[in-house]
Structures are given as structure tokens and as C-alpha cells.
Design an enzyme around this catalytic site. Structure first.
Site, PDB file in Angstrom:
ATOM      1  N   ASP A   1     -32.464 -18.766  81.458  1.00  0.00           N
ATOM      2  CA  ASP A   1     -33.341 -18.818  82.616  1.00  0.00           C
ATOM      3  C   ASP A   1     -33.885 -17.411  82.827  1.00  0.00           C
ATOM      4  O   ASP A   1     -33.145 -16.437  82.728  1.00  0.00           O
ATOM      5  CB  ASP A   1     -32.541 -19.265  83.846  1.00  0.00           C
ATOM      6  CG  ASP A   1     -33.348 -19.155  85.120  1.00  0.00           C
ATOM      7  OD1 ASP A   1     -34.375 -19.828  85.216  1.00  0.00           O
ATOM      8  OD2 ASP A   1     -32.956 -18.375  86.000  1.00  0.00           O
TER       9      ASP A   1
ATOM     10  N   ASP B   1     -28.607 -18.783  86.698  1.00  0.00           N
ATOM     11  CA  ASP B   1     -27.999 -18.319  87.939  1.00  0.00           C
ATOM     12  C   ASP B   1     -28.218 -19.260  89.114  1.00  0.00           C
ATOM     13  O   ASP B   1     -27.640 -19.052  90.180  1.00  0.00           O
ATOM     14  CB  ASP B   1     -28.546 -16.934  88.309  1.00  0.00           C
ATOM     15  CG  ASP B   1     -30.052 -16.968  88.581  1.00  0.00           C
ATOM     16  OD1 ASP B   1     -30.720 -17.893  88.074  1.00  0.00           O
ATOM     17  OD2 ASP B   1     -30.562 -16.074  89.277  1.00  0.00           O
TER      18      ASP B   1
END
Length: 942
Positions: free
Chosen positions: A379, A670
Site C-alpha cells: 500500500d 497500514d
């Protein structure tokens, strides 16, 4: 309740004779009866209230919403309605389905084929009355199983920890009063009041909004806070476009609002992620698969030994039962019961080493997984980038360029004019100074303790002003009017008047370049306003495109008595996280391909800045992923480097497609939107500081300092661990085969046993003890990172390893048999000297074999004698122990040995070193042939 009250009513109607005497009901009793009937209707009505999906709720007008949830938008729900709805919808929390008892989790550790094989061998040892072997095997199994269980039991709390993201408290309007409640008390239809700093307690359809900005980066991956509205939306679209909905777990960054709860617990969007995580099974690691395969191979090897011994005995006319007993005993002895211990110890030490590098590994086999990982899906926001906006370049309207250093929301860094590199402060350069002033005054963000309250872009402009000592310039003006930013106009403006000067009001405007330029008629050139010509507009357009190719977001700023004089422009960008660039570059030589999964369109451009796929990028949107079949995606996923605007379902689909192609996938993330992909990947890696509790608990590994470059340390560690396991297997198998072959040959040839029971026990201690265990802690090879990821189809017992093992065993058997043949008397009777010489020869062979097993490819002079101190200490201890067995009288009686002369020891040492010399020569030959093959393949590189 109603039936009971109705029965009381009937009791008031006594019957006497032919006449009916009616007793009138009291007023309170009549009210109770009518109230009971109303309650029944109210209960039925409350049961019809259902949670709405965000897309449905976003289209509703406030009045329709109030009707759907039977709620007064001003006064909220009654306590009666809340209690009834809670019976239907439950508490606003998640219940992890962890019904499996602890004892069952412990017993699951025994499902490992190698563990089952060891337990079978222990059972056979009991049946053959070899109780010492049975106890030692059972103890080894219990140690391995218990250590693995404790480590994993402490770590496996993925679904339980999801509740941490649900805030404990919220502000709710009930019965006309604003109440402070636990978030778990909310039900659909509750009216929740939101203010700055609040974490959203449930999915909410907004009904009142005042400058509301919500940080949804943990949910959608978008770095920019979302501006919210309370107006109904006409169309559908994905979740990121629903501007009148706020989602559970996101954060209010600015403004305030109020809305109706449309979904709680598992019926929220957060709950969708929860259910997807429940459905996902964590895949087995490559090491677990390799160990399973090794267990099966050793089982076949054991049956082959039993069959060979029985066939030989049958051909010699011996009893099949006695030959079967001997064969089973030898097969049990051949199984390396020390292997699970070595694997566990090696993995635990790897976990501890990673902990020193601020990386938490939650499951032992995960340490090795990255050694064969060939795809890293990351990500972007908060992982490859710091989830912050930083101004990096300035271009004024008169063509001056400046470079800005420093990252984060603070004043660390400088602004340098190009190409002179002159450091600028305040208004030392008027054009740059006025640019920074405009960006700072037309701004609503506040920086406190290196954190921004407000939009990240505005925070970056405040940080820029702080670097030029203009952080307090906003205090020089009094703001009289503000035209807020909207997605339609794409700019915001503030009308201000100077505090200490009697001047006209000044407009400060900032926003998208195209829209701001359209509002202007002049531009600033060294403090002089000049007409804005088409040539100047073309110049600004060219500069914008140039910035865009670098992955920068541009912002333009203007000042004037009215929005009409363009003065300067300022682009900014999301700064890559510290260490991300070098780490991505280091992925290339070692093999793993880096792929970014992101939710905005700047991913491909920003990916070039950190060296993603050497700058050769192909991007794919979440919509394209959605419309593809799984097989179609699997065919093309290997060619795509960047996926943008992806939902949790898209990320999961991408991970599955890569795994279908045979890739070992690591996923870093995250946010809540990364949790499902983290769980389904072969190894999930979460950020420790910026990561949500969901991502950290769904992942197998946590980077405490959010340092992406730490992954490379884990890759190196994983490769080293697998090499060490192979080294240990080679040593143990070559020793086992040698010992078994000696006993088998002596039995078949009707010779006395070259080793007695106590001597065999001592050899087993060396084979499974400190010298063997020390091979598992060999430091990571420095060249390990340069090697490509290992193929998961490669077994621990590869063809090359088997050949090297058999070669070492052949040398050990030949040398030991030579000493046995040399020392055996003419009558072929076993003497203490015969067994002592044979025993010592075998032990010395063992130690030299361990020395060469420290590496499969490198010579001992390359890896260094002193590099593994534990190995040196264990070998020294083994040599001293062997000398004690030979020369100390009490031990001589136990082991049936006698003193040996110095020449005997020299002879044995020289002969035993042959296994080391042969193995080192084989490594040299492999190096020579490798170089010759490379020379033929790449003749231009010679």
C-alpha cells in the site's frame, strides 16, 4: 404482558345468576390496558427497523431518513426504542469466533507430519523396549510443540483486536438530551454529534455539517481528508464518493457535524472487512510445506530401510521377525529427532534478531517466508510514503525556481533559490516571499507537535512558511471573509486587512492552477503587475505538466485587491517514507518484484520517484480489476506494477491472482482497507506507528518504526534460515546414514559391532547436540540477498543435497571401516582398542563433517573459522568430551575405551579430515563449472 393485563380485566366481570354485574375499571387500569396495546404495536414497529447500506442512505432526504428509522432528528430515540432495537441488532461491537479451546490449539501442533513420524518412532521404541530412545524423542517433541504453541498463542488475536478501532465513547442525542455514551451502546437510528478529534463510532448518514473534514485514509487509502456534506446524492458510485456518509473507525479532522446511525457492528462497512477476514484462511508458509514434504520423504526412507533389512535377512535365511525388529530400530534411529528442535531454535533466534531491528514477527515460520518471497505488494499511503504532504519545489509567476528541503510538518529544512542555491528567509526574495505568504494566509490548518490539524496540503504550506521564518505571517492580518473550498470551484479565498497598516483589504486565493489563472488578469513580475498574456498562460501550463511528470500536485496562489493578479504558484507532493527508495531499489537484485496498491491517480508517477520497477510502470484501476474474471486477472497481473483506487475486495482479488500464478506474496499496509489482503497474503506486514490495530493484528509481521527498508533485513534473515536448516539436515543425515551403515554392514557380515551402546549414545548426543544445533545459528551469508528467491517447489532434500550427503556418508563409512578392519584382531573378536579407535574415528569424522556443512557453496576460508563462535565452542567441547571419554578411568569403564597414543590421534585426525577435504574440493569444482557455464552464456562479460 398484554395477556396478563387482559386477564385482570376479565376478573373485573363477575357473573351472578342470570344477570351480569359489571364493575367499572379504574382510570389507571384503563391506561395500562391501552398502553399495553400501544407497546405491542411499538415493539412490532421497532422490529421493522433495518440497517441501511451507505449507498441507499446517501440518496435519502433527511425526512425520508427520519421516517425509515422512526426517529426525531432533533430529539433522538427514546430509551424504549433503543432497548428494542438492541434486541434485534445487538451491540455495536465485533464478536470474534474463537470457540476453539486452548487444548485443541495445542493438539493441533501435533499435526505436523514430521512430529507424527517422531511420535511413531517413539511408540516403536517403547514396543522394542528402547525406553531411553522413546523418552528422548518424546522430550524433543514436547519442547518443539510447546515453544511453537506459546509463541503463536500469544500472537494470534487478529479478530479479537478489531474492537480496538471502535472508540469507547461518543456523543449521542437521546430523548432530547446530549449524552456521553459508550460506542457499543449505539443502535441504528441514533443521532450522533461529531466534533474535531472524534473517531466515528458507526456508519453515519450526515444530516448537519459545518466545514466537516474526515480523514478516511485508514479505510479508503486516500491521503487527502474528505470534505463532507449533508445533501442527498443523486447517483451511486463507490464508497469514496459518498460525501454525506462517514464510516466507522475514521477520524474527524476539522469542523463538526451530526447524523443518523445507519449501520452498527458487523452491519457497518468496517463489519464487512471483519466478515471477509473471518472467511480468509492464513495460508501455510513455504517452510511448513517443505517440512511436511521432508517428513513424508523420511517416512519413505524409513520403510525402505526396513524393507532392505528384511530382504537381506530373508536371503540369508534368518528369521523375518528378528530382521523386522532390527530394521525398525535402525529406521527409528535414522529419523533426525533433533531437526524440529533445530528448526524451532533457528526460527526463534531469527525472531529475536528481527526484534533488535524493530521488527516484530508473530509466527515463527514467517521469518523464513520472505526468503522465498518473489512479489511484494505494498500500500502506498503510509507505507511507501509517509502519508504527509511536503512542498518540494516553488515556481513564481516571473519564472524563478526554488527548491525546498526537509520533510514533515515542522520548520526543519531550507528554501534555496536555483541555480544559485541561495538560502531564502522571509522577504529576502520578494517573489518567493509573497508566494509563501499567500499560501500561509489563505489557510485554515494548524500545526501542533509536528502534527497537522486540517488538510495535509494546507499543513505543507504552513510548514513551508515555517522554513522561511514566516510561520506567524497570518497574525499580521485580520480575516474578514472566507470563500471556502469546494470540489466544484477548486479554490478557496480569504479577504483580509493588515493589522498595523491603513490599507485596503487584500484577497488571498489558492487552488488548482487552471481555475486560479482564470480568475486573474495580471501577474507579478519582480513586484510589478503586468498583463496576463496567452504566452504566460502557456508557460504556466508547461510548468504544470513538467511538475506532473514528477508526480507532484500543483497549487497556485494569488493576491490582490480582488481575485485578479496572479503572483506565483506552488506545487507539493507526498514525500516518500524514509528508506523506502533504497529499499525498493534493493528489491531488484534480490528478486522480489514490488507492486503498489493505492487509491489515487498519482501512484504511477510517485512510484517512479522511489524506483518502483526501475521506473517502467504499467497501472491498472480498481474498476478494471472489478470487471476482470479471476483467470483473466491472473494472466495479466504479473505485468502490472501499480494498482490504484482499489477497495479491500480488489486487493484480495489481486493477491489471489498472484498466488494462482505461483507467486509467494508479501503484502504491506497500514489501514483497515488493507486488513483482508494482509490476512490472505503469504506474509502480511503492517506498519507499527501509523498502522491501525486491525492491520497490525491481521498481519504476521509488524514494522515498529514504519521502516520499509527493514523488510530487506527480513528477506536476508529468511534466506539465511533456510540455508542453515539445509546445512543441519545434511549433517544429520550423513551422520545417521554412516552410523546405520556401519551397524548394518557388521550385522550382515556377521562381524562384531564396531560400536557399543554407550558409544552410539555419545554419537547421538553429538549428532543432535551442540555441534548440530550450532549449525542452525550460522550468521546470515552476506551474499544471500544477491541470490534470487528460492523456488517453493524446491524441497529441503534436493538432489544436490542428497548427493552431497551420500558422498560425505561414503567417506565417513570408508574411513571408519578402514580403521575397524585395521584394528580388529585375527579372531574377529571385539576389543576395547578396536572399539575405541573406531569410535574416536567416527566422532572426529563427525566434527570435520560439521565444519564443512557450515555452507553448501562457500569454502571455509570464505566464511571464516571464527564467524560462528557457538560452533567453535561446541566443537571444542565435543573434542574435550571425547578425550575425557578416552583418558579418564571412570568414563573408560562406562564407554569401554582405553588410552590412545599421540600417533593414533594424529592418524585419526588426518583420516577424519578427508571428509572435510573432499567436500571443500567439491565446492571448488562447482565454482569452476559455474564460472565456465557463465562464460559460455555471457562471453561478452569476460
Amino acid at each position: 404482558m398484554v395477556e396478563r393485563r387482559f386477564s385482570q380485566f376479565l376478573q373485573k366481570l363477575p357473573f351472578s345468576g342470570a344477570g351480569h354485574l359489571y364493575e367499572p375499571l379504574e382510570r389507571s387500569e384503563l391506561e395500562i390496558l391501552i398502553g399495553g396495546q400501544c407497546d405491542s404495536k411499538a415493539i412490532e414497529r421497532e422490529k421493522t427497523v433495518v440497517a441501511l447500506s451507505p449507498k441507499e442512505a446517501s440518496k435519502c432526504h433527511k425526512e425520508d431518513l427520519a421516517k425509515a428509522f422512526y426517529v426525531d432528528l432533533q430529539n433522538g430515540l427514546s430509551e424504549f426504542s433503543v432497548s428494542q432495537r438492541r434486541r434485534v441488532h445487538g451491540w455495536n461491537e465485533f464478536v470474534a469466533d474463537n470457540t476453539e479451546p486452548v487444548w485443541k490449539k495445542y493438539l493441533d501442533q501435533f499435526k505436523n507430519p514430521l512430529i507424527l513420524l517422531l511420535l511413531a518412532s517413539a511408540l516403536v521404541s517403547v514396543l522394542t523396549k528402547e525406553y531411553e530412545d522413546a523418552v528422548s524423542i518424546a522430550v524433543a517433541v514436547l519442547i518443539v510443540v510447546t515453544v511453537a504453541f506459546i509463541q503463536e498463542y500469544r500472537s494470534e488475536k487478529s479478530l479479537e483486536e478489531l474492537t480496538k478501532l471502535v472508540p469507547p465513547e461518543c456523543n449521542c442525542i437521546r430523548e432530547g438530551k446530549l449524552q456521553h455514551l459508550l460506542a457499543r451502546d449505539l443502535v441504528p437510528g441514533d443521532i450522533v454529534s461529531l466534533s474535531i478529534g472524534d473517531r466515528i463510532p458507526a456508519d453515519i448518514r450526515l444530516t448537519e455539517v459545518t466545514d466537516l473534514l474526515v480523514d478516511e485514509s485508514s479505510f479508503t487509502g486516500e491521503a487527502e481528508p474528505c470534505s463532507k456534506t449533508d445533501s442527498p446524492l443523486a447517483g451511486g458510485g463507490d464508497l469514496t464518493t459518498l460525501s454525506n456518509i462517514v464510516f466507522m473507525g475514521t477520524l474527524v479532522q476539522y469542523g463538526k457535524g451530526q447524523g443518523v446511525v445507519i449501520g452498527t457492528g458487523e452491519r457497518s462497512q468496517f463489519g464487512e472487512v471483519f466478515k471477509m477476514m473471518q472467511a480468509e484462511e492464513t495460508p501455510k508458509t513455504p517452510l511448513q510445506k517443505s517440512m511436511d514434504k521432508l517428513g513424508k520423504q523420511l517416512t519413505l526412507f524409513s520403510f525402505a530401510i526396513i524393507g532392505l533389512i528384511m530382504l537381506t535377512g530373508w536371503l540369508q535365511g534368518k528369521q523375518l521377525l528378528s530382521m523386522f525388529t532390527i530394521g525398525v530400530s535402525l529406521a527409528v534411529a535414522a529419523i533426525p529427532e533433533g531437526l524440529p528442535i533445530v528448526v524451532t531454535v533457528t526460527l526463534v533466534l531469527g525472531v529475536l534478531r528481527m526484534a533488535k531491528k524493530r521488527v516484530i514477527v508473530k509466527k515463527l515460520p514467517i521469518v523464513e517466508t520472505l526468503g522465498c518471497c518473489n512479489v511484494i505488494c505494498s500500500d502506498k499511503t503510509g507505507t511507501l510514503t509517509a502519508n504527509e504532504m511536503t512542498v518540494t519545489q516553488l515556481v513564481t509567476s516571473d519564472g524563478l525556481h526554488a527548491e525546498v528541503s526537509g520533510v514533515g510538518y515542522n520548520g526543519d529544512g531550507t528554501v534555496c533559490l536555483l541555480p544559485s542555491k541561495e538560502v531564502l528567509k522571509r522577504f529576502s526574495n520578494v517573489s518567493v516571499g509573497r508566494l509563501v505568504e499567500a499560501g500561509c494566509v489563505a489557510n485554515n490548518a494548524v500545526i501542533r507537535k509536528n502534527a497537522v490539524m486540517g488538510q495535509p496540503t494546507e499543513g505543507a504550506l504552513i510548514a513551508l512558511a515555517m522554513k522561511m521564518d514566516l510561520g506567524d505571517i497570518k497574525d499580521s492580518y485580520v480575516r474578514k471573509k472566507e470563500i471556502p473550498f469546494s470540489s466544484e470551484q477548486k479554490w478557496m479565498a480569504a479577504r483580509c486587512s493588515p493589522k498595523n497598516e491603513d490599507q485596503e483589504d487584500i484577497y488571498f486565493m489558492k487552488g488548482a492552477l487552471e481555475e486560479v489563472v482564470n480568475s486573474c488578469s495580471t501577474y507579478n513580475h519582480g513586484g510589478i503587475p503586468l498583463p496576463l498574456t496567452p504566452q504566460q498562460r502557456a508557460f504556466y501550463q508547461q510548468e504544470e505538466e513538467k511538475m506532473g511528470t514528477l508526480g507532484l500536485r500543483d497549487r497556485a496562489a494569488v493576491t490582490g485587491p480582488a481575485p485578479g493578479a496572479l503572483e506565483l504558484r506552488s506545487p507539493g507532493q507526498g514525500e516518500p517514507a524514509a528508506g523506502a527508495g533504497p529499499a525498493v531499489h534493493s528489491c531488484c537484485p534480490c528478486g522480489p518484484a514490488e507492486r503498489s496498491q493505492r487509491s489515487d491517480g498519482f501512484s504511477a508517477l510517485a512510484g517512479r520517484n522511489i524506483g518502483l520497477c526501475n521506473g517502467k510502470l504499467k497501472a491498472m484501476s480498481g474498476d478494471e480489476v472489478e470487471n476482470m474474471e479471476q483467470e483473466e486477472l491472473a494472466d495479466c497481473v504479473g505485468k502490472v506494477s501499480v494498482f490504484f483506487r482499489t477497495s479491500p475486495k480488489h486487493k484480495l482479488k489481486i493477491i489471489k491472482a498472484l498466488q494462482e500464478c505461483g507467486a509467494i506474496v508479501a503484502m504491506t499496509g497500514d489501514g483497515v482497507n488493507d486488513a483482508v489482503a494482509l490476512k490472505s497474503a503469504d506474509i502480511g506486514i503492517a506498519m507499527g506507528q501509523t498502522g491501525t490495530d486491525v492491520s497490525k493484528e491481521a498481519a504476521n509481521m509488524v514494522l515498529v518504526n514504519d521502516d520499509f527498508s527493514a523488510i530487506m533485513s527480513a528477506v536476508e534473515e529468511g534466506k539465511g534460515i533456510f540455508h542453515n536448516i539445509k546445512n543441519f539436515v545434511r549433517f544429520q543425515l550423513s551422520t545417521s546414514i554412516s552410523a546405520l551403515s556401519l551397524i548394518t554392514l557388521s550385522t550382515v557380515c556377521n562381524l562384531p559391532s564396531p560400536l557399543n551402546a554407550m558409544q552410539i549414545l555419545w554419537i547421538n548426543i553429538i549428532m543432535d547436540g551442540p555441534p548440530a544445533q550450532s549449525l542452525g545459528v550460522e550468521p546470515v551469508d552476506r551474499d544471500a540477498l544477491q541470490q534470487p528467491p528460492r523456488n517453493v517447489k524446491d524441497t529441503i532434500l534436493s538432489r544436490a543435497l542428497i548427493l552431497k550427503t551420500l558422498l560425505s556418508a561414503a567417506v565417513i563409512i570408508s574411513g571408519t571401516l578402514f580403521i575397524f578392519w585395521k584394528e580388529i584382531p585375527a579372531d574377529k573378536a571385539s576389543t576395547p582398542r578396536t572399539t575405541t579407535m573406531t569410535f574416536t574415528c567416527f566422532v572426529f569424522f563427525d566434527l570435520f563433517n560439521a565444519l564443512t556443512c557450515r555452507s553448501q557453496t562457500k569454502l571455509i576460508v570464505e566464511i571464516g573459522f571464527l564467524r560462528n563462535r557457538m560452533f567453535l565452542y561446541s566443537v571444542l567441547g565435543s573434542v574435550l568430551g571425547q578425550l575425557a571419554v578416552i583418558y579418564i578411568p571412570p568414563l573408560q569403564k562406562v564407554f569401554q575405551t582405553e588410552n590412545l597414543g599421540a600417533l593414533d590421534l594424529l592418524l585419526l585426525t588426518g583420516l577424519a579430515s578427508s571428509v572435510f577435504i573432499v567436500s571443500e574440493l567439491l565446492k571448488l569444482c562447482e565454482k569452476f563449472f559455474c564460472r565456465a557455464r557463465k562464460a559460455q552464456t555471457h562471453p561478452d562479460h569476460i
